[in-house]
Design an enzyme around this catalytic site. Structure first.
Site, PDB file in Angstrom:
ATOM      1  N   CYS A   1      38.743  38.123  37.547  1.00 32.82           N
ATOM      2  CA  CYS A   1      39.156  38.480  38.680  1.00 32.82           C
ATOM      3  C   CYS A   1      37.279  39.625  38.549  1.00 32.82           C
ATOM      4  CB  CYS A   1      39.485  39.649  38.251  1.00 32.82           C
ATOM      5  SG  CYS A   1      41.170  39.294  38.136  1.00 32.82           S
TER       6      CYS A   1
ATOM      7  N   LYS B   1      45.553  45.227  26.157  1.00 31.01           N
ATOM      8  CA  LYS B   1      44.545  44.895  25.623  1.00 31.01           C
ATOM      9  C   LYS B   1      44.081  45.301  24.801  1.00 31.01           C
ATOM     10  CE  LYS B   1      42.543  43.880  30.438  1.00 31.01           C
ATOM     11  NZ  LYS B   1      42.457  42.428  30.323  1.00 31.01           N
TER      12      LYS B   1
ATOM     13  N   ASP C   1      34.518  52.050  33.285  1.00 29.91           N
ATOM     14  CA  ASP C   1      35.206  50.913  32.735  1.00 29.91           C
ATOM     15  C   ASP C   1      35.598  50.710  31.977  1.00 29.91           C
ATOM     16  OD1 ASP C   1      37.018  49.209  32.624  1.00 29.91           O
ATOM     17  OD2 ASP C   1      36.722  48.021  34.081  1.00 29.91           O
TER      18      ASP C   1
ATOM     19  N   GLN D   1      37.311  46.148  28.523  1.00 24.47           N
ATOM     20  CA  GLN D   1      37.102  45.273  27.778  1.00 24.47           C
ATOM     21  C   GLN D   1      36.308  45.728  26.343  1.00 24.47           C
ATOM     22  OE1 GLN D   1      38.097  42.746  27.533  1.00 24.47           O
ATOM     23  NE2 GLN D   1      39.194  42.482  29.550  1.00 24.47           N
TER      24      GLN D   1
ATOM     25  N   HIS E   1      34.886  43.892  37.429  1.00 24.30           N
ATOM     26  CA  HIS E   1      36.055  43.305  37.541  1.00 24.30           C
ATOM     27  C   HIS E   1      36.554  43.779  39.274  1.00 24.30           C
ATOM     28  CE1 HIS E   1      40.459  43.111  37.473  1.00 24.30           C
ATOM     29  NE2 HIS E   1      40.300  42.294  35.668  1.00 24.30           N
TER      30      HIS E   1
HETATM   31  N1  PMP Z   1      38.518  45.595  34.460  1.00 22.96           N
HETATM   32  C1  PMP Z   1      38.205  44.806  33.148  1.00 22.96           C
HETATM   33  C2  PMP Z   1      36.673  44.977  32.791  1.00 22.96           C
HETATM   34  C3  PMP Z   1      39.128  44.619  32.743  1.00 22.96           C
HETATM   35  O1  PMP Z   1      38.471  43.285  31.666  1.00 22.96           O
HETATM   36  C4  PMP Z   1      40.597  44.445  33.053  1.00 22.96           C
HETATM   37  C5  PMP Z   1      41.343  43.147  32.645  1.00 22.96           C
HETATM   38  N2  PMP Z   1      41.251  41.759  32.841  1.00 22.96           N
HETATM   39  C6  PMP Z   1      41.462  44.909  33.796  1.00 22.96           C
HETATM   40  C7  PMP Z   1      39.483  45.739  34.042  1.00 22.96           C
HETATM   41  C8  PMP Z   1      42.341  45.276  34.433  1.00 22.96           C
HETATM   42  O2  PMP Z   1      43.253  45.509  33.618  1.00 22.96           O
HETATM   43  P1  PMP Z   1      44.533  45.389  34.000  1.00 22.96           P
HETATM   44  O3  PMP Z   1      44.940  44.208  34.464  1.00 22.96           O
HETATM   45  O4  PMP Z   1      45.167  45.648  32.587  1.00 22.96           O
HETATM   46  O5  PMP Z   1      44.688  47.347  34.638  1.00 22.96           O
END
Ligand code: PMP
Length: 435
Positions: free
Chosen positions: A386, A244, A218, A221, A141
């Protein structure tokens, strides 16, 4: 012993706890299949935040009055709840704004250490410079990519990427050969937010540990879908977002091994994070306070703790068992639709993925496909999620993503798959046009 999946009756009872699930969208019952973007909130989480404002609102860690003491106790109890959820110590939990904020915290702290100036001068252990390497992956991401790009640019370190194979899976041989004595940071995701596939950390992390690299996970997910145990995974730092996992927005968690957090300088500066301050200089508290300057996100922290209690009550092992069955249904359902290209290796077992799938509908832009689904009340994510580099690697610009949560029923997935099957005919495309 593997846990039993939730029964239909249990899922119905869970669904009743989410007020939003009873609403209609475009005249149809809402099928919320976008939990990977943000999860819906059970009433008890909404109430936990509201109750704090109703009965205990005060600035924590300051003031001698009773409300301040009560708010501080609630806040620190919540930290304990998060620590228990991850099976770590309380002072290894730092509250952040979200996962993006947590990853930026780590990169900024290393960047500060690398200057050798200000507070950074006192924390040299993780300083980077030319010749050092930061290793991430091609499927990250943007939140776990751009902070490292910036850190590399600021310090002169080199950014490298573990490549993705044609089937959307990390190339493990390449991962092992990319890790060397030069590798100082390995930053990778636990589960891809595009393919839903769990990263085989055991095949990568020990190599990074052997060369003394700092391993940053990270877990955005994974945290809501499987039992997250950073210590068992051997990672030094891990981040996730509260929103999430059925918690509020505006709150995230950074776990850090205590001796790692202790060796990182603060990343932003202000009150509540210090011991003594003179006009010229400040001395900083140990972690986690060192990384939580200013008035923290108290209501959100309490909402997050309630969300974790909610997940504990459901049982993450049972969530995982239920979602593995949903993953299987989603993948086999999509595989039966002509003109669909799944992103990520379809052969990866359901036990090694979460109930999430991204796909391309041949000849139809992802946004158009998403609109067809939305017209009948089915909420999915469309775009690059993203993760532009991964989409580029797989030769597409955008995809449709279906993702499940604890409240998702097989019937909702079937309904979505039926609509997906109608998209190409809706746009006048037949099987012969499938590439
Ligand atoms: N890493 C991953 C794998 C994600 O799916 C996301 C959210 N789409 C993020 C980081 C970023 O999370 P946030 O937008 O809540 O900061």
């Amino acid at each position: 012993m593997t846990a039993a999946p939730l029964t239909d009756a249990e899922i119905e009872r869970l669904r009743a706890q989410f007020p939003i699930l009873s609403r209609e969208v475009n005249g149809h019952p809402l099928a919320y299949l976008d939990s990977a973007a943000t999860a819906q909130k059970p009433t008890r989480v909404i109430e936990a935040e509201a109750e704090y404002y109703r009965s205990a609102n005060a600035a924590v860690h300051r003031g001698a009055h009773t409300l301040a003491a009560e708010a501080t106790e609630l806040y620190e109890d919540a930290r304990h709840t998060v620590a228990r959820f991850l099976a770590v110590d309380d002072d290894e939990i730092v509250f952040t704004g979200n996962a993006t904020d947590g990853l930026n915290l780590v990169a900024a702290a290393i960047g500060h250490a690398s200057t050798g100036r200000g507070a950074g001068a006192d924390f040299p252990r993780f300083a980077l410079g030319e010749g050092d390497e930061i290793l991430t992956t091609e499927l990250e991401h943007h939140a776990n990519l751009i902070p490292w790009q910036e850190l590399a640019a600021r310090t002169g370190a080199t950014l490298r990427h573990i490549p993705v194979r044609d089937d959307g899976v990390l190339d493990l041989d390449a991962a092992v050969s990319l890790i060397s004595e030069r590798t100082r940071v390995l930053a990778l995701s636990h589960v891809s937010n595009v393919t839903g596939i769990v990263t085989p950390l055991a095949a990568i992390v020990p190599h990074a540990k052997r060369v003394g690299a700092l391993v940053v996970l990270d877990a955005c997910q994974s945290a809501a879908h499987l039992s997250l145990r950073p210590r068992d995974l051997g990672v030094d730092l891990a981040v996730f977002s509260g929103h999430k996992l059925y918690g509020p927005t505006g709150i995230g968690v950074l776990y850090g091994r205590s001796e790692v957090l202790a060796a990182l300088p603060p990343h932003v500066f202000g009150g509540s994070a210090i011991t003594t301050v003179t006009l010229d200089k400040a001395a900083f508290l140990p972690p986690p306070q060192r990384f939580e300057p200013g008035t923290p996100r108290i209501a959100q922290v309490l909402g997050l703790a309630e969300a974790l209690r909610f997940l504990d009550d459901v049982g993450l092992d049972r969530v995982a068992a239920t979602e593995h069955a949903l993953a299987e249904r989603l993948l086999s359902g999509l595989a039966a639709v002509p003109g669909i290209r799944l992103l990520g290796d379809a052969a990866v077992a359901p036990a090694d993925r979460i109930a999430l799938a991204s796909f391309v509908v041949d000849g139809v832009h992802a946004h158009d496909a998403g609109q067809v689904l939305d017209q009948v009340g089915i909420a999915v994510r469309v775009g690059h999620h993203c993760a532009q580099p991964l989409h580029r690697r797989l030769g597409v610009t955008a995809s449709v993503r279906i993702s499940a949560g604890v409240h998702t029923t097989p019937a909702e997935l079937d309904r979505a798959i039926d609509v997906v099957a109608s998209i190409r005919p809706f746009f006048g495309l037949g099987e012969e046009e499938t590439s």
